[in-house]
Design a protein around this motif. Sequence first.
Motif, PDB file in Angstrom:
ATOM      1  N   ALA A  74     -13.850   1.360  -1.397  1.00 45.57           N
ATOM      2  CA  ALA A  74     -14.215   2.677  -1.929  1.00 45.57           C
ATOM      3  C   ALA A  74     -15.620   3.029  -1.475  1.00 45.57           C
ATOM      4  O   ALA A  74     -16.373   2.185  -0.978  1.00 45.57           O
ATOM      5  CB  ALA A  74     -14.132   2.665  -3.453  1.00 45.57           C
ATOM      6  N   THR A 133      -7.454   7.671   1.968  1.00 43.33           N
ATOM      7  CA  THR A 133      -6.769   8.595   1.066  1.00 43.33           C
ATOM      8  C   THR A 133      -7.750   9.108   0.026  1.00 43.33           C
ATOM      9  O   THR A 133      -8.832   8.551  -0.161  1.00 43.33           O
ATOM     10  CB  THR A 133      -5.589   7.914   0.359  1.00 43.33           C
ATOM     11  OG1 THR A 133      -6.088   6.798  -0.406  1.00 43.33           O
ATOM     12  CG2 THR A 133      -4.564   7.411   1.364  1.00 43.33           C
ATOM     13  N   LYS A 163     -10.432   6.199  -0.724  1.00 42.74           N
ATOM     14  CA  LYS A 163     -10.069   4.784  -0.662  1.00 42.74           C
ATOM     15  C   LYS A 163      -9.613   4.455   0.759  1.00 42.74           C
ATOM     16  O   LYS A 163      -8.820   5.188   1.350  1.00 42.74           O
ATOM     17  CB  LYS A 163      -8.949   4.460  -1.650  1.00 42.74           C
ATOM     18  CG  LYS A 163      -9.349   4.620  -3.112  1.00 42.74           C
ATOM     19  CD  LYS A 163      -8.187   4.307  -4.044  1.00 42.74           C
ATOM     20  CE  LYS A 163      -8.603   4.470  -5.503  1.00 42.74           C
ATOM     21  NZ  LYS A 163      -7.478   4.193  -6.432  1.00 42.74           N
ATOM     22  N   GLU A 223      -1.302   9.788  -2.529  1.00 47.76           N
ATOM     23  CA  GLU A 223      -1.446   9.255  -1.173  1.00 47.76           C
ATOM     24  C   GLU A 223      -1.690   7.749  -1.203  1.00 47.76           C
ATOM     25  O   GLU A 223      -1.055   6.990  -0.471  1.00 47.76           O
ATOM     26  CB  GLU A 223      -2.629   9.930  -0.474  1.00 47.76           C
ATOM     27  CG  GLU A 223      -2.528  11.419  -0.331  1.00 47.76           C
ATOM     28  CD  GLU A 223      -3.864  12.058   0.008  1.00 47.76           C
ATOM     29  OE1 GLU A 223      -3.852  13.231   0.397  1.00 47.76           O
ATOM     30  OE2 GLU A 223      -4.917  11.383  -0.120  1.00 47.76           O
ATOM     31  N   ASP A 224      -2.627   7.328  -2.039  1.00 45.20           N
ATOM     32  CA  ASP A 224      -2.982   5.906  -2.074  1.00 45.20           C
ATOM     33  C   ASP A 224      -1.799   5.047  -2.489  1.00 45.20           C
ATOM     34  O   ASP A 224      -1.628   3.928  -1.995  1.00 45.20           O
ATOM     35  CB  ASP A 224      -4.158   5.692  -3.030  1.00 45.20           C
ATOM     36  CG  ASP A 224      -4.627   4.246  -3.033  1.00 45.20           C
ATOM     37  OD1 ASP A 224      -4.975   3.723  -1.949  1.00 45.20           O
ATOM     38  OD2 ASP A 224      -4.616   3.623  -4.117  1.00 45.20           O
ATOM     39  N   ARG A 225      -0.970   5.565  -3.383  1.00 38.57           N
ATOM     40  CA  ARG A 225       0.205   4.820  -3.831  1.00 38.57           C
ATOM     41  C   ARG A 225       1.158   4.559  -2.666  1.00 38.57           C
ATOM     42  O   ARG A 225       1.713   3.467  -2.534  1.00 38.57           O
ATOM     43  CB  ARG A 225       0.908   5.606  -4.940  1.00 38.57           C
ATOM     44  CG  ARG A 225       1.961   4.817  -5.716  1.00 38.57           C
ATOM     45  CD  ARG A 225       2.544   5.701  -6.804  1.00 38.57           C
ATOM     46  NE  ARG A 225       1.495   6.281  -7.632  1.00 38.57           N
ATOM     47  CZ  ARG A 225       1.573   7.463  -8.218  1.00 38.57           C
ATOM     48  NH1 ARG A 225       2.641   8.221  -8.046  1.00 38.57           N
ATOM     49  NH2 ARG A 225       0.588   7.903  -8.961  1.00 38.57           N
ATOM     50  N   ARG A 264      -7.733   1.636   3.096  1.00 40.76           N
ATOM     51  CA  ARG A 264      -6.883   0.451   3.169  1.00 40.76           C
ATOM     52  C   ARG A 264      -6.605   0.159   4.640  1.00 40.76           C
ATOM     53  O   ARG A 264      -6.379   1.080   5.437  1.00 40.76           O
ATOM     54  CB  ARG A 264      -5.577   0.653   2.400  1.00 40.76           C
ATOM     55  CG  ARG A 264      -5.793   0.837   0.895  1.00 40.76           C
ATOM     56  CD  ARG A 264      -4.476   0.855   0.120  1.00 40.76           C
ATOM     57  NE  ARG A 264      -4.692   1.174  -1.280  1.00 40.76           N
ATOM     58  CZ  ARG A 264      -4.998   0.278  -2.221  1.00 40.76           C
ATOM     59  NH1 ARG A 264      -5.090  -1.009  -1.899  1.00 40.76           N
ATOM     60  NH2 ARG A 264      -5.180   0.641  -3.480  1.00 40.76           N
ATOM     61  N   MET A 273      -8.833  -2.974  -0.665  1.00 34.54           N
ATOM     62  CA  MET A 273      -9.193  -1.562  -0.752  1.00 34.54           C
ATOM     63  C   MET A 273     -10.707  -1.441  -0.767  1.00 34.54           C
ATOM     64  O   MET A 273     -11.393  -2.231  -1.409  1.00 34.54           O
ATOM     65  CB  MET A 273      -8.590  -0.938  -2.015  1.00 34.54           C
ATOM     66  CG  MET A 273      -8.791   0.569  -2.138  1.00 34.54           C
ATOM     67  SD  MET A 273     -10.387   1.004  -2.875  1.00 34.54           S
ATOM     68  CE  MET A 273     -10.110   0.492  -4.586  1.00 34.54           C
ATOM     69  N   VAL A 331       0.381   4.397   0.605  1.00 30.31           N
ATOM     70  CA  VAL A 331      -0.229   3.426   1.524  1.00 30.31           C
ATOM     71  C   VAL A 331      -0.192   2.022   0.924  1.00 30.31           C
ATOM     72  O   VAL A 331       0.129   1.044   1.617  1.00 30.31           O
ATOM     73  CB  VAL A 331      -1.678   3.826   1.852  1.00 30.31           C
ATOM     74  CG1 VAL A 331      -2.324   2.800   2.783  1.00 30.31           C
ATOM     75  CG2 VAL A 331      -1.712   5.211   2.492  1.00 30.31           C
ATOM     76  N   LYS A 332      -0.482   1.911  -0.355  1.00 32.51           N
ATOM     77  CA  LYS A 332      -0.462   0.608  -1.020  1.00 32.51           C
ATOM     78  C   LYS A 332       0.932   0.005  -1.004  1.00 32.51           C
ATOM     79  O   LYS A 332       1.113  -1.196  -0.726  1.00 32.51           O
ATOM     80  CB  LYS A 332      -0.967   0.761  -2.464  1.00 32.51           C
ATOM     81  CG  LYS A 332      -1.134  -0.539  -3.220  1.00 32.51           C
ATOM     82  CD  LYS A 332      -1.719  -0.269  -4.595  1.00 32.51           C
ATOM     83  CE  LYS A 332      -1.904  -1.567  -5.375  1.00 32.51           C
ATOM     84  NZ  LYS A 332      -2.480  -1.310  -6.728  1.00 32.51           N
ATOM     85  N   SER A 351      -4.306   9.773  -5.938  1.00 31.51           N
ATOM     86  CA  SER A 351      -3.419   8.666  -6.293  1.00 31.51           C
ATOM     87  C   SER A 351      -2.076   8.719  -5.589  1.00 31.51           C
ATOM     88  O   SER A 351      -1.492   7.681  -5.271  1.00 31.51           O
ATOM     89  CB  SER A 351      -3.214   8.629  -7.810  1.00 31.51           C
ATOM     90  OG  SER A 351      -2.634   9.851  -8.265  1.00 31.51           O
ATOM     91  N   SER A 389     -13.454   9.919  -4.635  1.00 32.03           N
ATOM     92  CA  SER A 389     -12.099   9.406  -4.832  1.00 32.03           C
ATOM     93  C   SER A 389     -11.519   8.759  -3.579  1.00 32.03           C
ATOM     94  O   SER A 389     -10.364   8.359  -3.575  1.00 32.03           O
ATOM     95  CB  SER A 389     -11.177  10.545  -5.287  1.00 32.03           C
ATOM     96  OG  SER A 389     -11.129  11.564  -4.301  1.00 32.03           O
TER      97      SER A 389
END
Length: 341
Positions: free
Chosen positions: A293, A248, A309, A253-255, A311, A291, A257-258, A251, A307
């Motif tokens: 980076a 991702t 990340k 998108e990453d949120r 997972r 995660m 997936v997380k 934020s 940016s």
Amino acid sequence: MAANLGSGHPEAEGGPVRHIPVLLSEVLTALDAKPGQVVLDGTFGAGGYTAAILDAGASVIALDRDPTAIAGGQALVEASGGRLTLIQTQFSRLDEHAPAEGLDAVVLDIGVSSMQIDEAERGFSFQRNGPLDMRMSGDGVSAADVVNRAKVGDLIRIFGFLGEEKHPGRIARAIEKRRLTEPFTTTRDLANLIESVNPRKAKDKIHPATRVFQALRIFVNDELGELAQALFAAERALKPGGRLLVVTFHSLEDRIVKKYFADRSGKASGSRHMPMVEVKPAIFEPIGKGMVAATEAEAELNPRARSAKLRTGLRTDAASRPDDLSIFDLPDLATLAKLGA
């Protein structure tokens, strides 16, 4: 694969850049692809991940909703010796293209590609004037439809949540006033209107229209909904021991997936104020770090990676659960179908 141009990157404003696969080394390490395995690349783009996976000896089923990407990948199909199948479809439907015995891995690199940004006629960029389009597939509701038809309240929510725009109301009301006399048809037209009501300050690193354009792109292509559905689809399509990798770039998108991996981890949640919920079997177990980076070296060579990340999760033998979008806490935004009526 799609090289995502998230908010805050100068490339998102439309500067021509060379397509560079992001986190390629880290993805290949986590993937650990081997001859005889079948890997699904849900976001083919320019084929960066797919080519590397083929080099590792695995077979690839690659998907992309963009017909231009499909056409551009035919040479790689011909050179693969039958190990690459390229399909035009949305990655949210990836389980429909998995073999009956299941997939060994699913790789998703979320976002818009540099090739799309660089084509003025696609309408993703405002540095080179083009039609206000932004549709990855070329079908359905365009960005012009959204800007010219959506209610002010809907525009405020779209700009504020999906673009994290600081002045969504000011921009939405200016759009409403202007479209009464003349509809928006081009990228430069909209960008100029935004800049007129939200002038660029000397300290600003990005153009005032960047976040609005990001929001429109995400909304038009339902990128967050597609990602959420793709995660559920991967859960159904992976065999026990299969790997899910998601890269991702911002934020939102990453949120998603997380939250997905947290929900599928099998760990109970709660607090001293709330009772513990029922523990469910883990559907995914983490692979390595939670995660990963980009390194400073990669970020220096490729600004898009700053940016990014990664997972990852390892599929257990637990049964898939029903799709439940409530775990992502997505906003209630206007529907594309209504805007296209």
